[in-house]
Design a protein around this motif. Sequence first.
Motif, short mmCIF file in Angstrom:
data_model
loop_
_atom_site.label_atom_id
_atom_site.label_comp_id
_atom_site.label_asym_id
_atom_site.label_seq_id
_atom_site.Cartn_x
_atom_site.Cartn_y
_atom_site.Cartn_z
N THR A 81 14.61 39.00 43.06
CA THR A 81 13.48 38.12 42.81
C THR A 81 13.15 38.46 41.56
O THR A 81 13.64 39.22 40.76
CB THR A 81 12.55 38.36 43.80
OG1 THR A 81 11.43 37.38 43.43
CG2 THR A 81 11.66 39.72 43.64
N SER A 82 12.26 37.92 40.98
CA SER A 82 11.69 38.26 39.45
C SER A 82 10.95 39.48 39.57
O SER A 82 10.55 40.03 40.72
CB SER A 82 10.62 37.12 39.08
OG SER A 82 9.38 37.20 39.75
N ASN A 84 7.94 39.84 38.47
CA ASN A 84 6.46 39.57 38.93
C ASN A 84 5.96 40.20 40.18
O ASN A 84 6.39 39.93 41.39
CB ASN A 84 6.25 38.19 38.83
CG ASN A 84 4.88 37.68 39.30
OD1 ASN A 84 4.43 37.89 40.42
ND2 ASN A 84 4.20 37.34 38.10
N LYS A 155 13.53 41.71 33.86
CA LYS A 155 13.02 40.57 34.43
C LYS A 155 13.28 40.34 35.81
O LYS A 155 12.71 39.40 36.44
CB LYS A 155 12.99 39.24 33.61
CG LYS A 155 12.73 39.26 32.12
CD LYS A 155 12.97 37.99 31.41
CE LYS A 155 12.57 37.97 29.91
NZ LYS A 155 12.56 36.88 29.36
N LYS A 156 14.05 41.07 36.44
CA LYS A 156 14.56 40.86 37.84
C LYS A 156 14.16 42.14 38.71
O LYS A 156 14.11 43.17 38.18
CB LYS A 156 16.10 40.69 38.01
CG LYS A 156 16.52 39.39 37.22
CD LYS A 156 18.06 39.39 37.15
CE LYS A 156 18.45 38.15 36.45
NZ LYS A 156 19.83 37.99 36.50
#
Length: 303
Positions: A81-82, A84, A155-156
């Motif tokens: 996923t990201s 975030n 970013k992952k």
Amino acid sequence: MNDEVVILRYGELSLKSSYVRKFFETMVVRNIKNAFKGENIPVEVRTERGRIYLTKTEIPKSITIMPRVFGIVSFSPAIQTSSNLQDVSMVAHHLTKNVLQKQKSFAIRVTRVGTHPFTSQDVAIQIGNEIVKATQAKVHLNNPDFELFIEIRDKKSYLFTEKIKGVGGLPLGTQGKILACIRSPSSLLAAWYLMHRGCDIVLATDHQSNEKAIDSFLSYWYANAEIFPIDSTSKDFSNLLSRIVSEKKCDAIAMDYTFEKLSESISNLAQLKKNSAVPILTPLISMTKKEIENQCKLRGIPL
């Protein structure tokens, strides 16, 4: 968007210079693709420093293939996923909701590469608190019933719950070529130890009954090898091996001698070394018959 991937880890490769590491990575990726092609399974492979990722493949079948690819230390089916934290939290809840309950304990192991507005400890605390509220499970860092691993890379993010042991060693084809003399199926174990150290192999066998075992062995380990018939009882045995070595440009000869047949092994080794221009390797020399049988079973070698 979340994707299923398989994370592959390698050990000794990460210690090499950037040039050598790149070569080793290229070889292990080639071997992975050949293994999947042999099983007729689609796969896409991408590399980052210290990691190789398999995508767009059949995860359950991938798990049966990877323990037989040399150079892979461990691997994990994961969800990508990201980076975030909200996305990480959603995946964490998905992975824990059906396995954690009040009576269970858990730990979160977070690693991070890159620049982020949070630390690894921040992630562990936030996700851990959310899991406790959702499941009533307890945190136990030393001996948990369940572990959730979170790798955040730029970013992952990758979340997984297990690290499956691989065969390790070095990628096949990175360390020269060895001629292995196969006098019985268990002799293939000597060849395996050299393959484990990254060597391509050429096989010389003195009995047709070995051919089925050889074919099974090569298929199991996703390897290719030229096979030469040879008479190990011939007085010209040493010269026959030397001719194959010269023709195929082999760097050494691997034999299955052990100290269980001490006088025979020493005599034969002395004769081979006298007539050979390349080193004679004896990876089974200190092993007992029982140890060889056990290792053959572990390595998929039919006895």
